[in-house]
Design an enzyme around this catalytic site. Structure first.
Site, short mmCIF file in Angstrom:
data_model
loop_
_atom_site.label_atom_id
_atom_site.label_comp_id
_atom_site.label_asym_id
_atom_site.label_seq_id
_atom_site.Cartn_x
_atom_site.Cartn_y
_atom_site.Cartn_z
N GLY A 95 0.81 -1.22 0.00
CA GLY A 95 0.00 0.00 0.00
C GLY A 95 0.83 1.27 0.00
CB VAL A 153 1.04 3.74 4.86
CG1 VAL A 153 1.86 3.75 6.14
CG2 VAL A 153 0.11 4.95 4.82
NE ARG A 184 -6.94 -6.86 -3.05
CZ ARG A 184 -7.62 -6.88 -1.91
NH1 ARG A 184 -8.69 -7.65 -1.79
NH2 ARG A 184 -7.28 -6.12 -0.88
CB SER A 185 -0.38 -8.25 -3.06
OG SER A 185 -1.32 -7.25 -3.13
CB CYS A 220 -1.86 11.68 8.32
SG CYS A 220 -3.50 11.49 7.62
CD GLN A 228 -7.17 15.62 6.34
OE1 GLN A 228 -7.88 16.07 7.23
NE2 GLN A 228 -6.91 14.33 6.24
N GLY A 248 -3.81 10.42 1.39
CA GLY A 248 -4.30 10.03 2.71
C GLY A 248 -5.33 8.93 2.64
CG HIS A 256 -2.74 15.72 5.02
ND1 HIS A 256 -3.01 15.26 3.76
CD2 HIS A 256 -3.15 14.74 5.88
CE1 HIS A 256 -3.56 14.05 3.85
NE2 HIS A 256 -3.64 13.72 5.11
CG ASN A 285 -0.50 12.69 3.22
OD1 ASN A 285 0.04 13.48 2.46
ND2 ASN A 285 -1.17 11.64 2.79
P1 NAP Z 1 -3.64 1.48 0.62
O1 NAP Z 1 -2.70 2.17 -0.27
O2 NAP Z 1 -5.03 1.23 0.13
O3 NAP Z 1 -2.99 0.08 1.07
C1 NAP Z 1 -3.70 -0.86 1.81
C2 NAP Z 1 -2.80 -2.03 2.15
O4 NAP Z 1 -3.54 -2.96 2.96
C3 NAP Z 1 -2.34 -2.82 0.92
O5 NAP Z 1 -1.05 -3.34 1.15
C4 NAP Z 1 -3.35 -3.96 0.89
O6 NAP Z 1 -2.88 -5.12 0.25
C5 NAP Z 1 -3.51 -4.24 2.36
N1 NAP Z 1 -4.75 -4.98 2.60
C6 NAP Z 1 -6.00 -4.60 2.26
N2 NAP Z 1 -6.87 -5.60 2.58
C7 NAP Z 1 -6.15 -6.59 3.14
C8 NAP Z 1 -6.46 -7.87 3.66
N3 NAP Z 1 -7.70 -8.34 3.68
N4 NAP Z 1 -5.44 -8.63 4.17
C9 NAP Z 1 -4.17 -8.19 4.13
N5 NAP Z 1 -3.81 -6.98 3.64
C10 NAP Z 1 -4.79 -6.19 3.15
O7 NAP Z 1 -3.86 2.26 2.00
P2 NAP Z 1 -2.81 3.16 2.85
O8 NAP Z 1 -3.03 4.58 2.56
O9 NAP Z 1 -1.46 2.58 2.70
O10 NAP Z 1 -3.38 2.99 4.33
C11 NAP Z 1 -3.16 1.83 5.08
C12 NAP Z 1 -3.52 2.08 6.54
O11 NAP Z 1 -2.74 3.17 7.06
C13 NAP Z 1 -4.98 2.46 6.78
O12 NAP Z 1 -5.37 1.88 8.02
C14 NAP Z 1 -4.94 3.95 6.91
O13 NAP Z 1 -5.99 4.46 7.68
C15 NAP Z 1 -3.61 4.17 7.60
N6 NAP Z 1 -3.03 5.49 7.40
C16 NAP Z 1 -2.89 6.01 6.16
C17 NAP Z 1 -2.32 7.28 6.03
C18 NAP Z 1 -2.14 7.89 4.69
O14 NAP Z 1 -1.78 9.10 4.67
N7 NAP Z 1 -2.36 7.20 3.58
C19 NAP Z 1 -1.90 7.98 7.13
C20 NAP Z 1 -2.04 7.42 8.38
C21 NAP Z 1 -2.60 6.18 8.49
P3 NAP Z 1 -3.26 -5.40 -1.31
O15 NAP Z 1 -2.32 -4.59 -2.12
O16 NAP Z 1 -3.00 -6.88 -1.43
O17 NAP Z 1 -4.69 -5.04 -1.49
#
Ligand code: NAP
Length: 339
Positions: free
Chosen positions: A14, A16, A41-42, A132, A159, A163, A244, A317
């Site tokens: 993902g 992050v 999936r991955s 964030c 934002q 995010g 952000h 962020n």
């Molecule tokens: P993202 O780009 O959508 O990535 C999601 C990740 O979770 C991917 O590696 C995905 O794997 C994995 N995942 C989803 N469903 C899963 C499952 N059933 N089993 C195992 N792995 C699974 O999201 P992100 O922005 O990185 O955010 C991830 C987390 O960090 C969230 O909880 C979010 O709230 C938190 N966060 C994000 C930010 C930000 O700025 N983006 C900041 C603070 C906190 P696949 O590739 O296989 O689908």
């Protein structure tokens, strides 16, 4: 040779998770083995760590054997379900989701603000990484609070789409390209089009009319700052990829002039003062993206109250708002707490 630590990254594919990999590399974290976990999936996808291939595995309850530290960023449901398994296997979890943040037995940590809270890591074996928008705000406000005691915060956020994760980054790009070519945009991730638009909704609305993101800023700020500060927030999604921005208004018990605040920010850990309006210098996402510091500028006294200040706070962020903060926590953990 100093000890090496076995690390799992849950959500390694993902937005992050990939940044966490980069942060561990950049900061020369003493990694022994590394395991990349994601959804089915991955599974089988090959990523790298320090130039060596690492195959992504499907996250299961048995994924944490031999792991010392598990960095979670795969959404709240995965954290709720799998942090206890990681703990059972002996790992300490550093969780980026909101699942555990307000649990009284889970420290919620921003290293520049409340590193001492990490000492409580063994109550549940989980340390939570804050939201964030909250992280960058408290990094900027901590030195001002120490000097003048903040009583109230009014914050409006602007934002970036990153995010919301990888899908939202793709959606903004596709909508912008589509609109420039005269096509009507497909709307999947957000409730409305995000390209050339602003959405005053981040997360679902609660009964009080505030969104989840807004209430996170209220509750998490008080927990991290360990203070009874009144906070009110408006969170807005804007068509920016990374970084952000926040307009922050504070009321303090003691008077702080804008110049005093600038001096405090200049010396504060994790902050970068960018505040010279006569030269058109103020923080922008284009400068903060790719950096770990919280940029602070537009500092001015709020002339409508006795002791008030306005500031403009910008940070990446995905880095300081998520991955860097988590890796900083891991660094403190191995330096001071884990054997
Ligand atoms: P993202 O780009 O959508 O990535 C999601 C990740 O979770 C991917 O590696 C995905 O794997 C994995 N995942 C989803 N469903 C899963 C499952 N059933 N089993 C195992 N792995 C699974 O999201 P992100 O922005 O990185 O955010 C991830 C987390 O960090 C969230 O909880 C979010 O709230 C938190 N966060 C994000 C930010 C930000 O700025 N983006 C900041 C603070 C906190 P696949 O590739 O296989 O689908």
């Amino acid at each position: 040779m100093s000890k090496l630590w076995n690390i799992a990254i849950v959500g390694a594919t993902g937005a992050v998770g990939s940044q966490m990999i980069e942060c561990l590399e950049e900061r020369d974290f003493p990694v022994g083995t590394i395991r990349y976990l994601a959804s089915a999936r991955s599974a089988g996808e090959v990523l790298e760590f320090r130039g060596r291939p690492v195959v992504v595995e499907e996250l299961t309850h048995d994924s944490f054997e031999g792991i010392d530290i598990a960095l979670f960023s795969a959404g709240g449901d995965r954290s709720r379900e799998f942090c206890p398994s990681a703990r059972k296997a002996g790992a300490v979890c550093i969780d980026n989701s909101s699942a555990w943040r307000m649990d009284p037995d889970v420290p919620l940590v921003v290293p520049e603000v409340n590193p001492h809270a990490i000492a409580q890591y063994d109550r549940k074996g989980i340390i939570a990484n804050p939201n964030c928008s909250t992280i960058q705000m408290v990094v900027a406000l901590k030195p001002l609070h120490d000097a003048a005691t903040i009583k109230r915060i009014v914050v409006s956020t602007y934002q970036a789409v990153s995010g919301t994760g990888k899908k939202a980054i793709d959606e903004l790009e596709q909508q912008v390209r589509g609109l420039m070519q005269g096509r009507s945009p497909e709307v999947r991730v957000y409730p409305h089009r995000i390209a050339f638009n602003c959405l005053p909704q981040i997360d679902a609305f609660g009964d009080n009319g505030y969104t989840g993101e807004e209430m996170k800023m209220v509750n998490e700020t008080r927990k991290i700052m360990e203070a009874d500060i009144r906070v009110t927030a408006t969170a807005v999604r804007v068509p920016v990829f990374y970084g952000h921005c926040e307009s922050v208004n504070i009321e303090t018990e003691k008077k702080l002039t804008a110049d005093q605040a600038r001096q405090l920010i200049k010396k504060a850990a994790g902050c970068k003062l960018v505040d010279n309006v006569s030269k058109g210098l103020y923080p922008m996402p284009t400068d903060a993206a790719g950096q770990d510091l919280t940029y602070v500028g537009r500092i001015r006294e709020d002339e409508s109250v006795e002791n008030g200040l306005n500031l403009w706070v910008v940070a990446d962020n995905i880095r300081k708002g998520a991955a860097t903060n988590a890796v900083q926590i891991a660094e403190i953990l191995i330096d001071n707490y884990l054997k």
